[in-house]
Write an enzyme that holds these catalytic residues in place. Structure first.
Site, mmCIF file in Angstrom:
data_model
loop_
_atom_site.group_PDB
_atom_site.id
_atom_site.type_symbol
_atom_site.label_atom_id
_atom_site.label_comp_id
_atom_site.label_asym_id
_atom_site.label_seq_id
_atom_site.Cartn_x
_atom_site.Cartn_y
_atom_site.Cartn_z
ATOM 1 N N GLY A 12 15.695 -31.951 -39.351
ATOM 2 C CA GLY A 12 14.576 -32.828 -39.009
ATOM 3 C C GLY A 12 13.324 -32.508 -39.792
ATOM 4 O O GLY A 12 12.580 -33.412 -40.211
ATOM 5 N N LYS A 185 32.995 -37.164 -41.624
ATOM 6 C CA LYS A 185 32.189 -35.944 -41.616
ATOM 7 C C LYS A 185 32.718 -34.967 -40.575
ATOM 8 O O LYS A 185 32.751 -33.752 -40.795
ATOM 9 C CB LYS A 185 30.719 -36.256 -41.340
ATOM 10 C CG LYS A 185 29.855 -34.994 -41.420
ATOM 11 C CD LYS A 185 28.404 -35.212 -41.073
ATOM 12 C CE LYS A 185 27.636 -33.899 -41.159
ATOM 13 N NZ LYS A 185 26.226 -34.024 -40.732
ATOM 14 N N GLU A 268 27.947 -25.086 -31.726
ATOM 15 C CA GLU A 268 28.335 -26.435 -31.301
ATOM 16 C C GLU A 268 29.848 -26.542 -31.085
ATOM 17 O O GLU A 268 30.459 -27.556 -31.420
ATOM 18 C CB GLU A 268 27.879 -27.461 -32.338
ATOM 19 C CG GLU A 268 26.372 -27.535 -32.508
ATOM 20 C CD GLU A 268 25.971 -28.549 -33.562
ATOM 21 O OE1 GLU A 268 25.164 -29.438 -33.263
ATOM 22 O OE2 GLU A 268 26.470 -28.449 -34.703
#
Length: 305
Positions: A12, A185, A268
């Site tokens: 970000g 991806k 994750e």
């Protein structure tokens, strides 16, 4: 277009800084600690394309009090639920949420929270990290963002978003099949993360052993079968490209999940590995290697907790 970037980390922060540098109306939603550091030192980018810094416009969650036109979600997948709670005051009837998270579960969560019409698909490609000074260090020249309506249509709102994001110092692409892009991806990222994390080595270190190379190829095949069973199997060309990249004997490549694991940070795993395993089970597919990686990472996460 008023743009809210959720997070000012390596993803970000980089894309948001480029947009701000290009004159776009960009605000960053950050935690108080990150806000204090950015106010003191600015948002600094170390990049092969040239170093630069900006003085970003910052908000913390309690300061959000009006809708934005576009919200770009760049948080880690395990931070999604809190992020959705934080951005609620910024989501109006015409707000579009562009997530660039890994996997696919986040799409369903955003749609459930704010409505299917709110979310579009997004994929970003960048290699970056935060250094000890809080600067964003881009590790390679690649910096791309793809986006598109989940049903593939060329909508008017995508035209506006494309205009807002284009020509801002990174590559953009309007995708007419963003769902396949997300799965492609996911295949690459899950394969890389599983190879690194279970074998505890770089791509090259794993591929340089006969057993490691056999493992890598079999794992890639398992994940490709899950994608195929879910209706989004990769093209043969993409599968060959992925296999080639992840079995190079001199490759130093590692995944961010592996680097986080080595650093003792949250990972994750549930979103990248666990969700794939769940989809395999729902399709009655046998994926023993994926199950082994999932067990390995589950033990690690339990230790963190």
């Amino acid at each position: 277009m008023r743009i809210l970037i959720v997070g000012a980390g390596s993803t970000g922060g980089f894309f948001g800084a480029r947009l701000a540098q290009a004159g776009r109306d960009v605000t960053f939603l950050v935690r108080p600690g990150r806000a204090a550091a950015l106010r003191a030192h600015g948002l600094q980018i170390i990049s092969p394309h040239g170093d630069f810094s900006i003085r970003p416009t910052l908000l913390c969650a309690e300061q959000l009090d009006q809708p934005f036109d576009l919200i770009i979600l760049t948080v880690k997948a395990y931070a999604l639920e809190q992020a959705l709670e934080d951005i609620a005051p910024a989501v109006g009837p015409d707000t579009v949420i562009l997530p660039v998270l890994n996997g696919f579960r986040h799409i369903d969560r955003i749609a459930a929270r704010f409505g299917q019409h709110t979310v579009i698909g997004g994929v970003c490609k960048i290699i970056g990290s935060l250094d000890a000074q809080g600067r964003i260090v881009q590790g390679a020249k690649i910096n791309e963002v793809f986006y598109g309506e989940l049903d593939g249509r060329r909508s008017e709102r995508l035209q506006r978003i494309d205009a807002a994001l284009s020509n801002a110092g990174f590559t953009t692409r309007w995708s007419e099949n963003i769902t396949q892009d997300l799965w492609d991806k996911w295949l690459m990222l899950a394969s890389l993360g599983c190879i690194n994390s279970l074998m505890r080595g770089t791509v090259g270190e794993v591929a340089s052993t006969e057993a490691g190379l056999t493992f890598a190829n079999a794992l890639i095949d398992e994940i490709a079968r899950v994608a195929q069973a879910s209706g989004h199997g990769p093209s043969q060309a993409y599968l060959d490209q992925t296999r080639s990249a992840l079995t190079l004997k001199d490759s130093p490549q590692t995944s961010s999940m592996y680097r986080d694991l080595q650093a003792g940070q949250p990972i994750e795993a549930e979103q990248i590995v666990g969700d794939l395993l769940l989809r395999a089970q729902q399709a009655n597919l046998s994926t023993p290697l994926l199950a082994a990686v999932n067990a390995h990472l589950s033990v690690y996460q339990q230790r963190l907790r």
